[in-house]
Design a protein around this motif. Structure first.
Motif, short mmCIF file in Angstrom:
data_model
loop_
_atom_site.label_atom_id
_atom_site.label_comp_id
_atom_site.label_asym_id
_atom_site.label_seq_id
_atom_site.Cartn_x
_atom_site.Cartn_y
_atom_site.Cartn_z
N ILE A 51 0.86 -1.18 0.00
CA ILE A 51 0.00 0.00 0.00
C ILE A 51 0.89 1.23 0.00
CG2 ILE A 51 -1.77 1.30 1.25
CD1 ILE A 51 -2.83 -1.20 2.40
N ASN A 52 0.63 2.15 -0.90
CA ASN A 52 1.45 3.36 -1.01
C ASN A 52 1.01 4.43 -0.01
OD1 ASN A 52 3.04 2.32 -3.09
ND2 ASN A 52 1.58 2.98 -4.65
N LEU A 53 0.95 4.04 1.24
CA LEU A 53 0.58 4.93 2.33
C LEU A 53 1.46 4.65 3.53
CD1 LEU A 53 -3.33 4.57 2.19
CD2 LEU A 53 -2.02 6.55 1.42
N ASP A 54 1.61 5.65 4.40
CA ASP A 54 2.31 5.40 5.64
C ASP A 54 1.40 4.60 6.57
OD1 ASP A 54 0.80 7.31 7.53
OD2 ASP A 54 1.42 8.66 5.93
N LYS A 55 1.96 4.14 7.64
CA LYS A 55 1.24 3.22 8.53
C LYS A 55 -0.02 3.85 9.13
CE LYS A 55 2.35 -0.17 12.12
NZ LYS A 55 3.38 -0.59 13.10
N LYS A 56 0.06 5.11 9.53
CA LYS A 56 -1.09 5.78 10.12
C LYS A 56 -2.19 5.99 9.09
CE LYS A 56 -1.02 6.94 13.82
NZ LYS A 56 -0.68 8.18 14.47
N SER A 57 -1.80 6.31 7.85
CA SER A 57 -2.80 6.50 6.79
C SER A 57 -3.48 5.18 6.44
CB SER A 57 -2.13 7.09 5.54
OG SER A 57 -1.65 8.39 5.80
N VAL A 58 -2.74 4.09 6.55
CA VAL A 58 -3.34 2.77 6.34
C VAL A 58 -4.45 2.54 7.37
CG1 VAL A 58 -2.94 0.28 6.43
CG2 VAL A 58 -1.28 1.76 5.31
N ALA A 59 -4.18 2.95 8.61
CA ALA A 59 -5.18 2.81 9.67
C ALA A 59 -6.42 3.65 9.36
CB ALA A 59 -4.58 3.22 11.01
N HIS A 60 -6.22 4.90 8.87
CA HIS A 60 -7.36 5.75 8.49
C HIS A 60 -8.18 5.08 7.38
CE1 HIS A 60 -6.52 9.28 10.90
NE2 HIS A 60 -5.26 9.33 10.48
N LEU A 61 -7.49 4.53 6.39
CA LEU A 61 -8.18 3.91 5.26
C LEU A 61 -9.02 2.73 5.70
CD1 LEU A 61 -8.69 3.49 2.22
CD2 LEU A 61 -6.57 2.15 2.15
N ARG B 200 -10.10 2.01 8.65
CA ARG B 200 -11.18 2.41 9.55
C ARG B 200 -12.42 2.74 8.73
NH1 ARG B 200 -11.96 7.97 13.14
NH2 ARG B 200 -14.09 7.45 13.80
N ILE B 201 -12.21 3.49 7.63
CA ILE B 201 -13.34 3.86 6.76
C ILE B 201 -13.96 2.61 6.14
CG2 ILE B 201 -13.97 5.05 4.62
CD1 ILE B 201 -11.72 7.06 5.26
N LEU B 202 -13.13 1.73 5.62
CA LEU B 202 -13.63 0.52 4.96
C LEU B 202 -14.42 -0.35 5.92
CD1 LEU B 202 -10.51 -0.46 2.81
CD2 LEU B 202 -12.61 0.66 2.04
N LEU B 203 -13.98 -0.42 7.18
CA LEU B 203 -14.67 -1.26 8.16
C LEU B 203 -15.96 -0.61 8.64
CD1 LEU B 203 -14.19 -3.97 9.76
CD2 LEU B 203 -13.57 -2.50 11.67
N VAL C 235 -6.41 6.22 15.62
CA VAL C 235 -7.23 6.90 14.60
C VAL C 235 -8.72 6.70 14.84
CG1 VAL C 235 -5.41 6.64 12.89
CG2 VAL C 235 -7.28 4.98 12.96
N SER C 236 -9.09 5.68 15.61
CA SER C 236 -10.52 5.40 15.82
C SER C 236 -11.06 5.97 17.13
CB SER C 236 -10.77 3.90 15.78
OG SER C 236 -10.02 3.23 16.78
N SER C 237 -10.19 6.48 17.98
CA SER C 237 -10.63 7.05 19.26
C SER C 237 -11.25 8.43 19.05
CB SER C 237 -9.46 7.14 20.24
OG SER C 237 -9.84 7.82 21.42
N PRO C 238 -12.47 8.68 19.55
CA PRO C 238 -13.12 9.99 19.36
C PRO C 238 -12.42 11.12 20.11
CG PRO C 238 -14.41 8.60 20.84
CD PRO C 238 -13.33 7.73 20.26
N SER C 239 -11.61 10.78 21.12
CA SER C 239 -10.91 11.79 21.91
C SER C 239 -9.46 11.97 21.47
CB SER C 239 -10.95 11.41 23.40
OG SER C 239 -10.34 10.15 23.62
#
Length: 329
Positions: free
Chosen positions: A234-244, A246-249, A298-302
């Motif tokens: 994946i052409n993303l850094d590790k944190k961006s992978v987590a963002h991606l 999260r959206i898909l899930l 990335v998934s924590s609201p706080s």
């Protein structure tokens, strides 16, 4: 007290079948199947621990069930090569395994209700607990957050975190013990399913297999634990992978467990770690490890990542809009 035992007819059937096959392999295979499918769950008052087949839960955390399944596969391979009446034997074996899996579902092995649904014998305080690694050590490591990254304990930690609310955030050791039992039951169910699918594959091909010429090829072809040759980059850094992911899930593009939201997240983390590489600042491809940390952030609201999550979504929208504009009607 033993639970999920074989019926007398099933035991008698396997013993009768032994007479028509190579005695050594048939006997060993049957004994191995009995050992896997027999289940005893007890509570030891002496150290406030649950015992599974007279062993502490930690005994099963590593590769205990995997080794049992691999051993049964190997024995079954030799038994089929030398024995007879394969279809009837495999059909009965399938019934035994499916009955165990059905029992786990009936007892709700993924839920805290499991402890109310199945029979658990309480062992008196005079009982001397089995020798083994105490669950107290794991409990202390869990409380002190001293779990070794990428270890088997890390996988247990992720599982326990998905049940924190159900077990009062593990404020006492007994809740931690219950969490470990559910983790072991998930490993047990997975092992039974792997073996069941393996036997089913052979059963469905039984009329086309020359068992006299049977080799280890069939064993390897039906082994779901074969090592992958490569991961997806994946052409993303590790944190961006987590963002991606999260959206898909959360938008239900990816679903691993439709009934248990916590387990759905857990399976996603395992899936990402097992199948993807990320790109670091030096443009190097690296396997994704300890994904739980990034995903939790990335998934924590706080979390401060809320703003970055919105920024990631904005970039994704711009990319999709540009793609849409390129498409001709």
């Amino acid at each position: 007290m033993k639970i999920a035992q074989l019926s007398p007819n099933q035991k008698i059937y396997l013993r009768i079948k032994t007479k028509t096959m190579d005695y050594n392999y048939a006997y060993k295979t049957n004994q191995a199947v009995f050992e896997l499918t027999e289940l005893t769950l007890e509570f030891c008052q002496t150290n406030q621990s649950y015992l599974i087949n007279d062993k502490l839960a930690n005994t099963y955390i590593n590769s205990y069930y995997n080794e049992q399944v691999d051993n049964i596969k190997e024995l079954l391979h030799h038994q089929l090569k030398t024995g007879r009446n394969h279809k009837a034997y495999l059909e009965n074996l399938l019934g035994i395994l499916e009955k165990r899996i059905e029992w786990l579902h009936k007892m709700k092995y993924k839920s805290v209700d499991f402890f109310n649904n199945c029979s658990i014998k309480t062992i008196p305080s005079s009982y001397f607990p089995p020798v083994g690694t105490s669950n107290k050590i794991s409990f202390k490591n869990f409380l002190n957050d001293s779990i070794v990254p990428n270890s088997q304990e890390q996988k247990v930690l992720w599982f326990l975190q998905s049940y924190e609310e159900e077990f009062n955030h593990y404020e006492n050791k007994l809740d931690f013990e219950k969490g470990l039992v559910l983790y072991v039951m998930s490993l047990y169910k997975r092992a039974l399913s792997i073996l069941c699918n393996y036997v089913k594959t052979i059963y469905e091909q039984v009329d086309f297999i020359d068992f006299n010429k049977l080799s280890n090829e069939l064993l390897s072809e039906t082994n779901p634990r074969q090592k992958k040759e490569r991961n997806c980059n994946i052409n993303l850094d590790k944190k961006s992978v987590a963002h991606l992911f999260r959206i898909l899930l959360e938008e239900d593009f990816l679903v691993f467990d439709e009934l248990n939201e916590a387990n759905n997240r857990l399976e996603l983390k395992r899936f990402v770690e097992n199948n993807f590489n990320y790109q670091n600042t030096k443009k190097e491809r690296l396997p994704i490890k300890s994904f739980n940390r990034e995903y939790s952030e990335v998934s924590s609201p706080s979390s401060p990542e809320v703003k970055k999550h919105k920024e990631f979504i904005d970039k994704l929208i711009l990319m999709l809009q540009a793609r849409k504009n390129k498409i001709k009607d």
